[in-house]
Motif scaffolding. Structure first.
Motif, mmCIF file in Angstrom:
data_model
loop_
_atom_site.group_PDB
_atom_site.id
_atom_site.type_symbol
_atom_site.label_atom_id
_atom_site.label_comp_id
_atom_site.label_asym_id
_atom_site.label_seq_id
_atom_site.Cartn_x
_atom_site.Cartn_y
_atom_site.Cartn_z
ATOM 1 N N ASN A 31 79.660 35.884 72.921
ATOM 2 C CA ASN A 31 78.492 36.425 72.228
ATOM 3 C C ASN A 31 77.251 35.646 72.656
ATOM 4 O O ASN A 31 76.974 34.564 72.145
ATOM 5 C CB ASN A 31 78.720 36.316 70.711
ATOM 6 N N TYR A 32 76.531 36.213 73.632
ATOM 7 C CA TYR A 32 75.262 35.639 74.067
ATOM 8 C C TYR A 32 74.181 36.525 73.460
ATOM 9 O O TYR A 32 73.810 37.556 74.004
ATOM 10 C CB TYR A 32 75.208 35.618 75.599
ATOM 11 N N PHE A 33 73.695 36.131 72.296
ATOM 12 C CA PHE A 33 72.849 36.973 71.446
ATOM 13 C C PHE A 33 71.422 37.059 72.001
ATOM 14 O O PHE A 33 70.786 36.042 72.261
ATOM 15 C CB PHE A 33 72.838 36.410 70.027
ATOM 16 N N GLN A 34 70.915 38.292 72.140
ATOM 17 C CA GLN A 34 69.655 38.523 72.836
ATOM 18 C C GLN A 34 68.477 38.783 71.895
ATOM 19 O O GLN A 34 67.712 39.745 72.075
ATOM 20 C CB GLN A 34 69.813 39.701 73.801
ATOM 21 N N SER A 35 68.311 37.938 70.913
ATOM 22 C CA SER A 35 67.169 38.097 69.994
ATOM 23 C C SER A 35 66.786 36.751 69.402
ATOM 24 O O SER A 35 67.633 35.877 69.212
ATOM 25 C CB SER A 35 67.512 39.070 68.868
ATOM 26 N N ARG A 36 65.483 36.622 69.116
ATOM 27 C CA ARG A 36 64.971 35.460 68.397
ATOM 28 C C ARG A 36 64.421 35.878 67.026
ATOM 29 O O ARG A 36 63.753 35.094 66.353
ATOM 30 C CB ARG A 36 63.859 34.780 69.196
ATOM 31 N N ASP A 37 64.689 37.122 66.619
ATOM 32 C CA ASP A 37 64.191 37.608 65.329
ATOM 33 C C ASP A 37 64.750 36.780 64.176
ATOM 34 O O ASP A 37 65.940 36.433 64.169
ATOM 35 C CB ASP A 37 64.573 39.080 65.116
ATOM 36 N N GLU A 38 63.919 36.505 63.218
ATOM 37 C CA GLU A 38 64.349 35.732 62.053
ATOM 38 C C GLU A 38 65.419 36.497 61.277
ATOM 39 O O GLU A 38 65.279 37.682 60.982
ATOM 40 C CB GLU A 38 63.149 35.452 61.146
ATOM 41 N N GLY A 39 66.495 35.819 60.966
ATOM 42 C CA GLY A 39 67.581 36.430 60.192
ATOM 43 C C GLY A 39 68.528 37.283 61.016
ATOM 44 O O GLY A 39 69.490 37.837 60.487
ATOM 45 N N ALA A 40 68.294 37.398 62.316
ATOM 46 C CA ALA A 40 69.149 38.224 63.169
ATOM 47 C C ALA A 40 70.449 37.495 63.507
ATOM 48 O O ALA A 40 70.483 36.263 63.553
ATOM 49 C CB ALA A 40 68.405 38.594 64.451
ATOM 50 N N PHE A 41 71.508 38.255 63.768
ATOM 51 C CA PHE A 41 72.788 37.668 64.160
ATOM 52 C C PHE A 41 73.711 38.761 64.691
ATOM 53 O O PHE A 41 73.439 39.956 64.535
ATOM 54 C CB PHE A 41 73.468 36.961 62.977
ATOM 55 N N ALA A 42 74.793 38.339 65.293
ATOM 56 C CA ALA A 42 75.838 39.267 65.722
ATOM 57 C C ALA A 42 77.187 38.579 65.635
ATOM 58 O O ALA A 42 77.286 37.353 65.783
ATOM 59 C CB ALA A 42 75.589 39.753 67.151
ATOM 60 N N LYS A 43 78.231 39.382 65.400
ATOM 61 C CA LYS A 43 79.611 38.894 65.398
ATOM 62 C C LYS A 43 80.429 39.803 66.312
ATOM 63 O O LYS A 43 80.404 41.023 66.159
ATOM 64 C CB LYS A 43 80.204 38.908 63.987
ATOM 65 N N VAL A 44 81.120 39.182 67.250
ATOM 66 C CA VAL A 44 81.913 39.941 68.220
ATOM 67 C C VAL A 44 83.366 39.501 68.137
ATOM 68 O O VAL A 44 83.671 38.303 68.164
ATOM 69 C CB VAL A 44 81.397 39.720 69.663
ATOM 70 N N ASN A 45 84.276 40.471 68.018
ATOM 71 C CA ASN A 45 85.713 40.195 68.000
ATOM 72 C C ASN A 45 86.286 40.274 69.412
ATOM 73 O O ASN A 45 86.049 41.251 70.125
ATOM 74 C CB ASN A 45 86.457 41.233 67.146
ATOM 75 N N PHE A 46 87.048 39.254 69.797
ATOM 76 C CA PHE A 46 87.816 39.311 71.039
ATOM 77 C C PHE A 46 89.291 39.260 70.680
ATOM 78 O O PHE A 46 89.767 38.290 70.090
ATOM 79 C CB PHE A 46 87.447 38.143 71.957
ATOM 80 N N TYR A 47 90.007 40.321 71.043
ATOM 81 C CA TYR A 47 91.448 40.420 70.750
ATOM 82 C C TYR A 47 92.286 39.911 71.918
ATOM 83 O O TYR A 47 93.348 39.321 71.717
ATOM 84 C CB TYR A 47 91.825 41.867 70.457
ATOM 85 N N GLU A 48 91.817 40.189 73.122
ATOM 86 C CA GLU A 48 92.536 39.774 74.325
ATOM 87 C C GLU A 48 91.505 39.307 75.367
ATOM 88 O O GLU A 48 90.401 39.852 75.454
ATOM 89 C CB GLU A 48 93.355 40.930 74.899
ATOM 90 N N LEU A 49 91.884 38.304 76.144
ATOM 91 C CA LEU A 49 91.045 37.835 77.240
ATOM 92 C C LEU A 49 91.951 37.150 78.250
ATOM 93 O O LEU A 49 92.717 36.247 77.909
ATOM 94 C CB LEU A 49 89.981 36.864 76.743
ATOM 95 N N GLU A 50 91.841 37.600 79.496
ATOM 96 C CA GLU A 50 92.713 37.071 80.540
ATOM 97 C C GLU A 50 91.957 36.998 81.852
ATOM 98 O O GLU A 50 91.203 37.910 82.205
ATOM 99 C CB GLU A 50 93.938 37.993 80.690
#
Length: 305
Positions: free
Chosen positions: A283-302
């Motif tokens: 999760n490389y979040f592309q905002s500087r807005d106040e109160g902004a956020f993101a949550k990303v689920n990764f189930y598999e990575l290889e």
């Protein structure tokens, strides 16, 4: 009188037998009910937590929080294998055992990596655990596969979802190349950025400003520019989806959900072969807005090479 007593005794006997049967039935019913409840509780207790299919042995993570040197906090292997018990990591990288995923949570903070204004909760590949100096070239090739899902992301003032980079291939200068062009670090541009962009997947790559440029000219970051980008047709929204990135000499292929493909095979990719590279995911979040956020689920990575 004797007959009357006999009748009373018979009546009492019937009442007692009836009461005993009723009592037995009641106890039987309660027992059956209790058994069902107890079985449900046992099933719940015995239900195993779901775990993500991700081996972190060859990854380090950068988090949107500062360390004691006021730089982004990082966890290298082997410590990253125990990230779930790391109190600093818990708000930004944690396991969701109901979904079987690792959640990467990022928001604007003052803890940014060099040459960027954005923060991240993002994995960085390490071919040799704990060492950033061993990387790969396109000639050597590599593949990264992942199953993921945007769990939650805020919107901007126009009501549009903030963007998140979920996968990357980042370039890197060797120590010799760094010294040759007089740089103070090994940073090179990313040849690939994959965005979750308002529910769709968008891909960005790099192009040479001058296709006739040669080494050492092409080693400079300002020799490269962003391409126009590419949008996959299907909308992933907040559903699970898969991404696969395959690289080989002079070629880069991105596959979404095993149904859509974007291939890069040009003079720009061929010339990129001069750089070393490493995969990134999270999760490389592309905002500087106040109160902004993101949550990303990764189930598999290889990753493979």
């Amino acid at each position: 009188m004797i007959k009357f007593r006999k009748k009373v005794l018979v009546f009492l006997l019937i009442v007692l037998v009836s009461a005993n049967v009723t009592s037995q039935n009641t106890r039987s019913n309660i027992t059956e009910s209790d058994k069902k409840i107890e079985n449900k509780k046992k099933k719940k207790r015995n239900k195993k937590a779901k775990l993500p299919k991700i081996d972190l042995s060859h990854w380090k993570v950068t988090l949107p929080v500062a360390n004691e040197k006021n730089r982004p906090y990082e966890i290298d292997p082997p410590e990253i294998l125990d990230f779930a018990n790391n109190e600093i990591a818990k708000p930004y990288m944690y396991i969701d055992s109901t979904k079987g995923s690792i959640v990467f949570h990022a928001m604007p903070t003052d803890s940014k990596t060099k040459n960027t204004k954005y923060t991240r909760s993002e994995l960085r590949e390490q071919m040799v655990p704990g060492d950033n100096n061993v990387n790969w070239t396109f000639k050597q090739g590599g593949t990264m596969k992942g199953k993921m899902q945007m769990e939650e992301v805020t919107k901007d003032s126009d009501g549009k979802y903030h963007r998140v980079i979920i996968m990357q291939i980042h370039g890197r200068l060797t120590n010799e190349q760094r010294d040759l062009i007089g740089e103070d670090d090994n940073n090179a541009p990313p040849i690939l950025k994959i965005y979750w962009d308002k529910g769709k997947i968008r891909v960005k790559s790099k192009v040479l400003k001058n296709i006739n440029a040669t080494e050492p000219e092409i080693l400079h970051e300002d020799a490269w520019d962003d391409d126009d980008g590419f949008n996959f047709e299907q909308e992933v929204g907040f559903k699970k989806f898969t991404l696969e990135v395959r690289v080989s000499e002079g070629k880069m292929l991105i596959i979404l959900n095993n149904t859509e493909y974007k291939s890069y095979e040009s003079i720009h990719i061929a010339k990129w072969g001069v750089f070393e590279n490493y995969f990134k995911a999270g999760n490389y979040f592309q905002s500087r807005d106040e109160g902004a956020f993101a949550k990303v689920n990764f189930y598999e990575l290889e990753v493979s090479h």
